[in-house]
Design an enzyme around this catalytic site. Structure first.
Site, short mmCIF file in Angstrom:
data_model
loop_
_atom_site.label_atom_id
_atom_site.label_comp_id
_atom_site.label_asym_id
_atom_site.label_seq_id
_atom_site.Cartn_x
_atom_site.Cartn_y
_atom_site.Cartn_z
N GLY A 181 -5.47 -8.68 8.96
CA GLY A 181 -4.23 -7.05 9.11
C GLY A 181 -5.13 -6.12 8.91
O GLY A 181 -4.91 -4.90 9.56
N HIS A 182 -6.35 -5.83 8.20
CA HIS A 182 -7.56 -4.76 8.38
C HIS A 182 -7.34 -4.46 9.86
O HIS A 182 -8.18 -3.34 10.10
CB HIS A 182 -8.14 -5.05 7.05
CG HIS A 182 -8.32 -5.55 6.26
ND1 HIS A 182 -8.36 -6.38 5.23
CD2 HIS A 182 -8.12 -4.74 4.57
CE1 HIS A 182 -8.48 -6.40 4.31
NE2 HIS A 182 -8.00 -5.10 3.84
N GLN B 188 2.80 1.79 -1.63
CA GLN B 188 1.64 2.65 -1.68
C GLN B 188 1.96 3.06 -0.34
O GLN B 188 1.58 4.72 -0.95
CB GLN B 188 0.85 1.67 -1.44
CG GLN B 188 -0.86 1.99 -1.43
CD GLN B 188 -1.69 1.05 -1.22
OE1 GLN B 188 -2.32 0.85 -2.13
NE2 GLN B 188 -2.16 0.53 0.01
O1 PAF Z 1 -4.72 -1.04 -0.21
C1 PAF Z 1 -5.70 -1.67 -0.43
O2 PAF Z 1 -6.74 -1.73 0.10
C2 PAF Z 1 -5.85 -0.13 -1.76
O3 PAF Z 1 -5.17 0.16 -2.51
C3 PAF Z 1 -6.83 0.96 -0.53
C4 PAF Z 1 -6.00 1.91 -0.39
C5 PAF Z 1 -7.68 0.53 -0.06
C6 PAF Z 1 -7.04 1.70 -2.48
O4 PAF Z 1 -7.92 1.35 -2.64
#
Ligand code: PAF
Length: 282
Positions: free
Chosen positions: A37-38, A154
């Site tokens: 995902g990342h 988020q």
């Molecule tokens: O989604 C995440 O991994 C975290 O909430 C983030 C956006 C890096 C903020 O710490």
């Protein structure tokens, strides 16, 4: 050569130099323990932008006192290898003291949107997220920032904050990446025992059930939620935190499935709280 930068001032200098040379900067904010995902965000940033910066910071401000800050998985060495292979130019890996020095006082919050859905069971969580994200935006001075749709609330909150505060950057939200059985990728999947891992596929199955019921003309949110709950409750390790169906633009409640709706859920599988969601065009 990928750079590892720990000091916020050094990070800022790196970005300033790139900007002076007319280069665009993409930021992929993460808490590390990288998964596909990342990496999909990093690949996209690399495609769109001249420079890709990935931040790795397990942000204490977004964890509640009883949450998993201490045991949150970390593996910088492995993350560095994955990030390098994905074409990341610099990893920003600050210490907690550098981000929140003694006497730190400033928090940025988005009203209402931060108190519903996940915010109800995680009070203060989103203020912790928006605060660290603003700091990262200021330190990295990015043009575009990449988030995953798995954290739908988020992403929406950050978009709202950026619009409300006239932040000079673009936010791109990329699709959820799933395992073969549909489980959304998450660093927290590591906590699951083999049995729990099998049960965890029920989150996505419940979302697909709702989707197929909607396609067959069922439009009442309460009915859809009750069918999803019935399915999830069949798994011994599962305990539902919440399931909700809201307007995908602003998370407001919907009376019927019309326009773009977001179906979200948070479910405890054993001691691990997992989230997932799907957008449906009703
Ligand atoms: O989604 C995440 O991994 C975290 O909430 C983030 C956006 C890096 C903020 O710490």
């Amino acid at each position: 050569m990928m750079k590892l930068i720990r000091d916020p001032r050094q990070m800022h200098l790196f970005s300033a130099k790139a900007r002076r040379a007319g280069r665009t900067i993409g930021l992929v904010p993460t808490m590390g323990y990288l998964h596909e995902g990342h990496l999909s965000l990093a690949h996209r940033a690399r495609r769109d932008m001249d420079i890709t910066v990935m931040s790795i910071f397990v942000n204490p401000a977004q964890f509640g006192p009883k949450e998993d800050l201490k045991k949150y998985p970390r593996d910088l060495k492995h993350d560095m290898k994955l990030a390098k292979d994905a074409g990341v130019d610099a990893i920003f890996y600050p210490s907690t003291e550098a981000m929140y020095p003694d006497g730190y006082k400033t928090y940025v919050g988005v009203r209402e949107l931060s108190d519903i859905l996940c915010g109800r069971s995680r009070p203060g969580h989103f203020t912790g997220v928006t605060t660290v994200v603003v700091k990262l935006f200021n330190i990295v001075e990015c043009d575009v920032v990449y988030f995953g749709q798995k954290d739908a609330q988020q992403a929406l909150i950050i978009k709202k904050m950026a619009a409300d505060l006239n932040m000079p950057l673009k936010i791109k939200v990329m699709p959820i990446i799933r395992e073969k059985d549909g489980l959304a990728m998450s660093s927290r999947n590591k906590y699951l025992s083999p049995g729990e891992r099998r049960d965890a596929a029920v989150l996505h199955k419940a979302l697909l059930l709702a989707k197929s019921l909607i396609r067959r003309g069922r439009k009442a949110p309460a009915y859809l939620v009750s069918r999803m709950k019935d399915l999830i409750r069949k798994k011994k390790s599962a305990r539902i935190d919440y399931i909700d169906i809201v307007d995908a633009r602003d998370l407001s409640p919907v009376k019927s499935i019309k326009g773009k709706v977001l179906i979200l859920l948070a479910v405890w599988i054993g001691k691990t709280r997992l989230i997932d969601n799907i957008i449906i065009n009703g």
